[in-house]
Motif scaffolding. Sequence first.
Motif, PDB file in Angstrom:
ATOM      1  N   MET A  54      12.394   1.600   0.632  1.00  0.00           N
ATOM      2  CA  MET A  54      13.347   2.352   1.520  1.00  0.00           C
ATOM      3  C   MET A  54      12.722   3.596   2.167  1.00  0.00           C
ATOM      4  O   MET A  54      12.710   4.108   3.354  1.00  0.00           O
ATOM      5  N   ARG A  55      11.875   4.303   1.240  1.00  0.00           N
ATOM      6  CA  ARG A  55      11.513   5.585   1.397  1.00  0.00           C
ATOM      7  C   ARG A  55      10.226   5.092   2.632  1.00  0.00           C
ATOM      8  O   ARG A  55       9.948   5.884   3.564  1.00  0.00           O
ATOM      9  N   SER A  56       9.357   4.224   2.361  1.00  0.00           N
ATOM     10  CA  SER A  56       8.296   3.625   3.371  1.00  0.00           C
ATOM     11  C   SER A  56       8.715   3.456   4.748  1.00  0.00           C
ATOM     12  O   SER A  56       8.325   3.751   5.705  1.00  0.00           O
ATOM     13  N   LEU A  57      10.207   2.612   4.777  1.00  0.00           N
ATOM     14  CA  LEU A  57      10.685   2.465   5.911  1.00  0.00           C
ATOM     15  C   LEU A  57      10.975   3.538   6.767  1.00  0.00           C
ATOM     16  O   LEU A  57      10.647   3.573   7.872  1.00  0.00           O
ATOM     17  N   GLU A  58      11.253   4.401   6.077  1.00  0.00           N
ATOM     18  CA  GLU A  58      11.844   5.892   6.824  1.00  0.00           C
ATOM     19  C   GLU A  58      10.598   6.584   7.345  1.00  0.00           C
ATOM     20  O   GLU A  58      10.662   7.172   8.350  1.00  0.00           O
ATOM     21  N   ALA A  59       9.430   6.598   6.622  1.00  0.00           N
ATOM     22  CA  ALA A  59       8.425   7.120   6.927  1.00  0.00           C
ATOM     23  C   ALA A  59       7.720   6.432   8.498  1.00  0.00           C
ATOM     24  O   ALA A  59       7.131   7.021   9.132  1.00  0.00           O
ATOM     25  N   LEU A  60       7.807   4.935   8.187  1.00  0.00           N
ATOM     26  CA  LEU A  60       7.313   4.350   9.632  1.00  0.00           C
ATOM     27  C   LEU A  60       8.043   4.377  10.782  1.00  0.00           C
ATOM     28  O   LEU A  60       7.802   4.552  11.810  1.00  0.00           O
ATOM     29  N   LYS A  61       9.562   4.808  10.384  1.00  0.00           N
ATOM     30  CA  LYS A  61      10.630   5.007  11.562  1.00  0.00           C
ATOM     31  C   LYS A  61      10.032   6.514  12.187  1.00  0.00           C
ATOM     32  O   LYS A  61      10.334   6.778  13.305  1.00  0.00           O
ATOM     33  N   ARG A  62       9.824   7.358  11.312  1.00  0.00           N
ATOM     34  CA  ARG A  62       9.481   8.799  11.557  1.00  0.00           C
ATOM     35  C   ARG A  62       8.296   8.756  12.503  1.00  0.00           C
ATOM     36  O   ARG A  62       8.180   9.637  13.361  1.00  0.00           O
ATOM     37  N   TYR A 108       2.898   6.071  -6.512  1.00  0.00           N
ATOM     38  CA  TYR A 108       3.305   5.957  -8.316  1.00  0.00           C
ATOM     39  C   TYR A 108       3.798   6.993  -8.994  1.00  0.00           C
ATOM     40  O   TYR A 108       4.171   6.928 -10.153  1.00  0.00           O
ATOM     41  N   ARG A 109       3.770   8.347  -8.351  1.00  0.00           N
ATOM     42  CA  ARG A 109       4.232   9.325  -9.014  1.00  0.00           C
ATOM     43  C   ARG A 109       5.843   9.426  -8.945  1.00  0.00           C
ATOM     44  O   ARG A 109       6.216  10.404  -9.909  1.00  0.00           O
ATOM     45  N   SER A 110       6.394   8.894  -8.342  1.00  0.00           N
ATOM     46  CA  SER A 110       7.712   9.077  -7.884  1.00  0.00           C
ATOM     47  C   SER A 110       8.697   8.720  -9.108  1.00  0.00           C
ATOM     48  O   SER A 110       9.629   9.223  -9.181  1.00  0.00           O
ATOM     49  N   GLY A 111       8.490   7.674  -9.779  1.00  0.00           N
ATOM     50  CA  GLY A 111       9.210   7.197 -10.872  1.00  0.00           C
ATOM     51  C   GLY A 111      10.377   6.140 -10.288  1.00  0.00           C
ATOM     52  O   GLY A 111      11.214   5.932 -10.982  1.00  0.00           O
ATOM     53  N   GLN A 112      10.410   6.038  -8.880  1.00  0.00           N
ATOM     54  CA  GLN A 112      11.533   5.392  -8.530  1.00  0.00           C
ATOM     55  C   GLN A 112      11.473   4.024  -8.431  1.00  0.00           C
ATOM     56  O   GLN A 112      10.410   3.397  -8.876  1.00  0.00           O
ATOM     57  N   ALA A 113      12.517   3.256  -8.403  1.00  0.00           N
ATOM     58  CA  ALA A 113      12.352   1.651  -8.090  1.00  0.00           C
ATOM     59  C   ALA A 113      11.754   1.270  -7.070  1.00  0.00           C
ATOM     60  O   ALA A 113      11.748   2.101  -6.102  1.00  0.00           O
ATOM     61  N   LYS A 114      11.343   0.083  -7.085  1.00  0.00           N
ATOM     62  CA  LYS A 114      10.547  -0.621  -6.045  1.00  0.00           C
ATOM     63  C   LYS A 114      11.583  -0.453  -4.700  1.00  0.00           C
ATOM     64  O   LYS A 114      10.877  -0.372  -3.827  1.00  0.00           O
ATOM     65  N   SER A 115      12.708  -0.936  -4.956  1.00  0.00           N
ATOM     66  CA  SER A 115      13.650  -0.810  -3.649  1.00  0.00           C
ATOM     67  C   SER A 115      13.683   0.623  -3.132  1.00  0.00           C
ATOM     68  O   SER A 115      13.651   0.534  -1.704  1.00  0.00           O
ATOM     69  N   GLU A 116      13.788   1.670  -3.765  1.00  0.00           N
ATOM     70  CA  GLU A 116      13.771   3.010  -3.367  1.00  0.00           C
ATOM     71  C   GLU A 116      12.277   3.200  -2.530  1.00  0.00           C
ATOM     72  O   GLU A 116      12.377   3.931  -1.640  1.00  0.00           O
ATOM     73  N   GLN A 155       0.955  -1.128   0.038  1.00  0.00           N
ATOM     74  CA  GLN A 155      -0.003  -0.127  -0.042  1.00  0.00           C
ATOM     75  C   GLN A 155       0.887   1.363   0.069  1.00  0.00           C
ATOM     76  O   GLN A 155       0.599   2.348  -0.576  1.00  0.00           O
ATOM     77  N   MET A 156       2.002   1.181   0.766  1.00  0.00           N
ATOM     78  CA  MET A 156       2.792   2.484   0.912  1.00  0.00           C
ATOM     79  C   MET A 156       3.689   2.536  -0.740  1.00  0.00           C
ATOM     80  O   MET A 156       4.057   3.656  -0.845  1.00  0.00           O
ATOM     81  N   ARG A 157       3.804   1.350  -1.212  1.00  0.00           N
ATOM     82  CA  ARG A 157       4.772   1.637  -2.386  1.00  0.00           C
ATOM     83  C   ARG A 157       3.646   1.763  -3.428  1.00  0.00           C
ATOM     84  O   ARG A 157       4.111   2.752  -4.431  1.00  0.00           O
ATOM     85  N   ASN A 158       2.306   1.706  -3.236  1.00  0.00           N
ATOM     86  CA  ASN A 158       1.461   1.961  -4.450  1.00  0.00           C
ATOM     87  C   ASN A 158       1.311   3.560  -4.481  1.00  0.00           C
ATOM     88  O   ASN A 158       1.110   4.127  -5.678  1.00  0.00           O
ATOM     89  N   ILE A 159       1.054   4.309  -3.172  1.00  0.00           N
ATOM     90  CA  ILE A 159       0.986   5.723  -3.249  1.00  0.00           C
ATOM     91  C   ILE A 159       2.043   6.503  -3.747  1.00  0.00           C
ATOM     92  O   ILE A 159       2.055   7.573  -3.880  1.00  0.00           O
TER      93      ILE A 159
END
Length: 320
Positions: A128-136, A117-125, A111-115
Amino acid sequence: MTVLAVSDLNVHFTTGAGELHALRDVSFDVSENRVVGVVGESGCGKSTLINAILNLLADNGRISSGSIEFSGQELTGLSRRQMRELRGPGIATVFQDPMGALNPVLPIGRQMRNIQYRSGQAKSEKDMRSLEALKRVRLPDPEAVLARYPHEFSGGMKQRIAIAMAVMMEPDLLIADEPTTALDATLEVAMIELLKDLQRQIGCSVLFISHHLGVVAELCDDVVVMYAGEVVERGSTREVFKNPGHPYSLKLLECDPARQTARRRDLPTIPGELPDLNHRPTGCIFAPRCPHRGKECADAPPDRQLDESHIVRCIRAGAV
């Protein structure tokens, strides 16, 4: 700088009983890096206001007049597609019920990856951004959180996940719709501190919807008091709570359990009921329940400015 400017907003719903005037001449601003609270009884129009801003009104609802400007852009004329592009990076929302906001059949990570969709980043990136948000949002073991489903979390943890998804987009405006309602007192305090920290880190503005005056006093810089679809008072939280200029604001504060200093059998209430908006009364909307009403209240009161930012819709503003 003004991030959100709502001016003379009117919203109508077409119902079987006729036209319902849900919001009447609603005006307020949300400035940059400010937290603005919207308070009032259930049914006062808080959720309708959010849905109007987000263009999520039901099919029988419409903005009949007025303006909603976001960072100088008029929202009322945007198409559904244009609004979808704006939601997320421009305006993000945390809803009252996190279970209703999360998809029960998809893991959190997807779900966090799906939202993103505008970023154009790879799945791994994206992960990683999702992990940082959960840590935040201070969720323990964020790697495990990504692999689990919403039903595996408590209400407080689901709310933190919903907040993480909203702030991950680093919006200019975060709308929080009673995000602490379903939480106990301990979790509520923790959630307030979390929202404060996130607002400072991101540098966004926040429109915070609540009926809990204590939370608003703790979190918000400014406050908007709504009654029956109207803004009856607005100003800095300190000024409105210290010197309420509208009888309704005063009654709301008197009903706050935290302000009761002596033991009593019954908590104070506001006599009467909210008016039927299908048959909106003329004159002051609060007059039928107001202990200070007089003959002059038969006419609709103007907005009166008590100081630079303190505005009250009452003929006796500041004298209650």
